[in-house]
Every structure is written in structure tokens, then in C-alpha cells.
Scaffold this motif. Structure first.
Motif, PDB file in Angstrom:
ATOM      1  N   MET A  94     -18.439 -24.211 -22.325  1.00 19.44           N
ATOM      2  CA  MET A  94     -19.082 -25.519 -22.143  1.00 19.44           C
ATOM      3  C   MET A  94     -19.288 -25.832 -20.661  1.00 19.44           C
ATOM      4  N   GLY A  95     -19.053 -24.823 -19.828  1.00 21.38           N
ATOM      5  CA  GLY A  95     -19.324 -24.971 -18.391  1.00 21.38           C
ATOM      6  C   GLY A  95     -18.205 -25.643 -17.618  1.00 21.38           C
ATOM      7  N   ILE A  96     -17.021 -25.744 -18.229  1.00 22.57           N
ATOM      8  CA  ILE A  96     -15.896 -26.399 -17.542  1.00 22.57           C
ATOM      9  C   ILE A  96     -14.848 -25.334 -17.204  1.00 22.57           C
ATOM     10  N   THR A  97     -14.540 -25.222 -15.918  1.00 22.36           N
ATOM     11  CA  THR A  97     -13.544 -24.242 -15.478  1.00 22.36           C
ATOM     12  C   THR A  97     -12.166 -24.899 -15.522  1.00 22.36           C
ATOM     13  N   VAL A  98     -11.235 -24.187 -16.107  1.00 23.94           N
ATOM     14  CA  VAL A  98      -9.896 -24.781 -16.218  1.00 23.94           C
ATOM     15  C   VAL A  98      -8.852 -23.800 -15.701  1.00 23.94           C
ATOM     16  N   GLY A  99      -7.962 -24.325 -14.872  1.00 24.26           N
ATOM     17  CA  GLY A  99      -6.865 -23.515 -14.346  1.00 24.26           C
ATOM     18  C   GLY A  99      -5.552 -24.076 -14.858  1.00 24.26           C
ATOM     19  N   MET A 100      -4.594 -23.203 -15.052  1.00 22.46           N
ATOM     20  CA  MET A 100      -3.296 -23.678 -15.575  1.00 22.46           C
ATOM     21  C   MET A 100      -2.321 -23.916 -14.423  1.00 22.46           C
ATOM     22  N   LEU A 101      -1.645 -25.038 -14.485  1.00 21.73           N
ATOM     23  CA  LEU A 101      -0.651 -25.345 -13.453  1.00 21.73           C
ATOM     24  C   LEU A 101       0.599 -25.897 -14.122  1.00 21.73           C
ATOM     25  N   ARG A 102       1.729 -25.333 -13.728  1.00 22.74           N
ATOM     26  CA  ARG A 102       2.992 -25.836 -14.267  1.00 22.74           C
ATOM     27  C   ARG A 102       3.550 -26.836 -13.268  1.00 22.74           C
ATOM     28  N   VAL A 103       3.751 -28.078 -13.710  1.00 27.36           N
ATOM     29  CA  VAL A 103       4.333 -29.079 -12.818  1.00 27.36           C
ATOM     30  C   VAL A 103       5.686 -29.461 -13.381  1.00 27.36           C
ATOM     31  N   LYS A 104       6.712 -29.229 -12.597  1.00 27.38           N
ATOM     32  CA  LYS A 104       8.057 -29.549 -13.092  1.00 27.38           C
ATOM     33  C   LYS A 104       8.267 -31.057 -13.081  1.00 27.38           C
ATOM     34  N   GLY A 105       8.784 -31.568 -14.190  1.00 30.48           N
ATOM     35  CA  GLY A 105       9.088 -32.987 -14.246  1.00 30.48           C
ATOM     36  C   GLY A 105      10.084 -33.202 -15.364  1.00 30.48           C
ATOM     37  N   GLU A 106      10.498 -34.445 -15.527  1.00 28.72           N
ATOM     38  CA  GLU A 106      11.443 -34.712 -16.614  1.00 28.72           C
ATOM     39  C   GLU A 106      10.717 -34.646 -17.937  1.00 28.72           C
ATOM     40  N   GLU A 107      11.411 -34.151 -18.984  1.00 25.58           N
ATOM     41  CA  GLU A 107      10.776 -34.115 -20.291  1.00 25.58           C
ATOM     42  C   GLU A 107      10.693 -35.547 -20.822  1.00 25.58           C
ATOM     43  N   ILE A 108       9.465 -35.979 -21.135  1.00 22.81           N
ATOM     44  CA  ILE A 108       9.280 -37.367 -21.549  1.00 22.81           C
ATOM     45  C   ILE A 108       9.608 -37.528 -23.021  1.00 22.81           C
ATOM     46  N   GLN A 109      10.462 -38.505 -23.337  1.00 22.59           N
ATOM     47  CA  GLN A 109      10.852 -38.749 -24.725  1.00 22.59           C
ATOM     48  C   GLN A 109      10.145 -40.001 -25.238  1.00 22.59           C
ATOM     49  N   SER A 110       9.564 -39.910 -26.400  1.00 23.27           N
ATOM     50  CA  SER A 110       8.947 -41.079 -27.032  1.00 23.27           C
ATOM     51  C   SER A 110       8.725 -40.737 -28.492  1.00 23.27           C
ATOM     52  N   ASP A 111       8.595 -41.764 -29.350  1.00 19.49           N
ATOM     53  CA  ASP A 111       8.317 -41.453 -30.754  1.00 19.49           C
ATOM     54  C   ASP A 111       6.812 -41.513 -31.018  1.00 19.49           C
ATOM     55  N   ASN A 112       6.029 -41.327 -29.963  1.00 16.84           N
ATOM     56  CA  ASN A 112       4.579 -41.412 -30.085  1.00 16.84           C
ATOM     57  C   ASN A 112       3.927 -40.339 -29.203  1.00 16.84           C
ATOM     58  N   ASN A 113       3.165 -39.424 -29.843  1.00 18.26           N
ATOM     59  CA  ASN A 113       2.549 -38.321 -29.097  1.00 18.26           C
ATOM     60  C   ASN A 113       1.579 -38.816 -28.024  1.00 18.26           C
ATOM     61  N   ASN A 114       0.843 -39.891 -28.329  1.00 21.34           N
ATOM     62  CA  ASN A 114      -0.118 -40.409 -27.343  1.00 21.34           C
ATOM     63  C   ASN A 114       0.603 -40.897 -26.088  1.00 21.34           C
ATOM     64  N   GLU A 115       1.737 -41.558 -26.338  1.00 23.12           N
ATOM     65  CA  GLU A 115       2.528 -42.088 -25.221  1.00 23.12           C
ATOM     66  C   GLU A 115       3.056 -40.942 -24.355  1.00 23.12           C
TER      67      GLU A 115
END
Ligand code: IMP
Length: 209
Positions: free
Chosen positions: A44-65
Motif C-alpha cells: 500500500m506504499g507505506i514503509t514500516v520499520g520495527m523498533l523495540r522500545v523498552k517500557g513498563e508493561e501496561i496493565q488494563s482490562d481494555n485492549n484499546n486502553e
């Protein structure tokens, strides 16, 4: 350290370059997800690169959140247009469990444990959900969702494509006789929760640029 982050954050030019050239970062440590996302966005013409950013694992009971918070946290660190994805497997017979807790459940009891939880249960219905969160300085967080209904296999894990990634060997989409792990990447991308969310994002993104 702070100095170098500030330096990166000053680079509005980098973000402009990315937007003009349709380059985005996919923030993840999961190469399987990246492969799926890349193989949809690239044609679709979009270039995507993967980047790992270390951070705290976010906890929530909602995937969108979770997706929104992860994207915000990642943007605060790298200040460039990016997407993150959060997925969950929702099993009807267990009132949607594991849902937002899918990563923890996979890490602990794995597919064997899920099949055990499903022993003697007739209703095998389950839904895979994906939320893509895009974040740029201009837009802030924007969410795109996709889902696919299916069922949990009866007793066994089936297939090893994509190295049998996550719940792929025990999830069979409706109207298919193959599990995700028995499908090629192309076949999975025709129906998957992630592909639906990524396609929605790409359609929106290509209208902006
Ligand atoms: P995450 O939090 O988005 O990384 O995903 C939650 C859990 O679901 C992880 O353990 C993944 O292995 C699993 N998962 C996510 N997407 C898929 C998929 O497309 N197929 C199978 N398992 C998945």
C-alpha cells in the motif's frame, strides 16, 4: 540520557521526512506481528520499520486502553510517527477471558492450558481482537480495530506456520477448515483481526498523505 532524548525530540524534521515519505515505526518486540503488518502496508506504499522500545508493561482490562497508552509512552520516548498493536483472544465460554490478559495467559499456561480450560466444553466460540494505535505529533493517539470470530480447536494444536505463533495453532476462524497456524501468511492476512485493523489504518493514513 535525557540530553539525547531531548535532542531526538527536537528533530521535527525527521517526523516531516517520515510523513512525506510514508515511513512509520512499528513498536513491538514481536517479529511475527511485524511480518504480518509489513506485508500489508508495503504493497500500500507505506514503509514500516520495527523498533523495540523498552517500557513498563501496561496493565488494563481494555485492549484499546493498552494500545493507546503504549503508543503514547513510545511516542514520548522516540517522538516519531508510530503504531503499536495490542491483541487479545476472547473465549465465549469463559466470558471473554483471557482477552486483555492474553499475553500473561500465553506466557504462563500456553495453548496446552487453554485446551485444558476448554475440556468438556461444547461452546468453542472465540473472537480475536486487534487494536492498532497510531501516534504522531499532529494527530495524537488514533485507534483502528479489527476482529475475527472463530473457535478453539477441539483437543489438539494444529499447524506450525509462522512458527506456530501464539494462539495460532488452536484458533480456527469461522468459515475455514484451517487454524491460523495452518494458513500461509497471505491466507491469514485475508481474514485476520490484525489485517482488518491494519487495513483500516492504511486506508486512513493514505488519505492524509
Ligand atoms: P499482545 O499483547 O498483543 O502481544 O498479544 C497477546 C497475546 O496474544 C500474546 O501472547 C500473543 O502471542 C497472542 N497473539 C496476539 N496476536 C496473535 C495472533 O495473531 N495469533 C496468535 N496469537 C496472537
Amino acid at each position: 540520557m535525557l540530553k539525547s532524548v531531548n535532542k531526538i525530540c527536537d528533530c521535527a524534521n525527521d517526523a516531516d521526512f517520515q510523513t512525506k515519505n510514508k515511513v512509520i515505526l512499528f513498536i513491538s518486540g514481536n517479529f511475527h506481528k511485524f511480518e504480518e503488518v509489513h506485508s500489508i502496508l508495503s504493497p500500500m506504499g507505506i514503509t514500516v520499520g520495527m523498533l523495540r522500545v523498552k517500557g513498563e508493561e501496561i496493565q488494563s482490562d481494555n485492549n484499546n486502553e493498552i494500545a493507546k497508552k503504549s503508543a503514547t509512552e513510545a511516542f514520548n520516548k522516540c517522538c516519531l510517527p508510530l503504531i503499536v498493536e495490542d491483541a487479545g483472544l476472547f473465549i465465549d465460554a469463559h466470558e471473554g477471558f483471557p482477552g486483555p490478559y492474553s499475553a500473561y495467559v500465553y506466557k504462563t499456561i500456553q495453548n496446552k492450558g487453554i485446551l485444558k480450560l476448554m475440556e468438556n466444553i461444547q461452546n468453542r466460540k472465540a473472537t480475536f481482537h486487534s487494536t492498532i494505535a497510531y501516534y504522531s505529533r499532529k494527530t495524537g493517539p488514533l485507534l483502528f480495530e479489527g476482529q475475527i470470530e472463530g473457535k478453539i480447536t477441539l483437543t489438539e494444536r494444529r499447524g506450525n506456520n509462522n512458527s506456530g505463533f501464539g494462539f495460532d495453532p488452536i484458533f480456527q476462524p469461522a468459515q475455514s477448515n484451517k487454524t491460523f497456524a495452518e494458513m500461509t501468511l497471505k491466507e491469514k492476512n485475508c481474514v485476520s483481526h490484525r489485517a482488518k485493523a491494519v487495513n483500516k489504518f492504511a486506508q486512513w493514513y493514505n488519505k492524509q498523505t
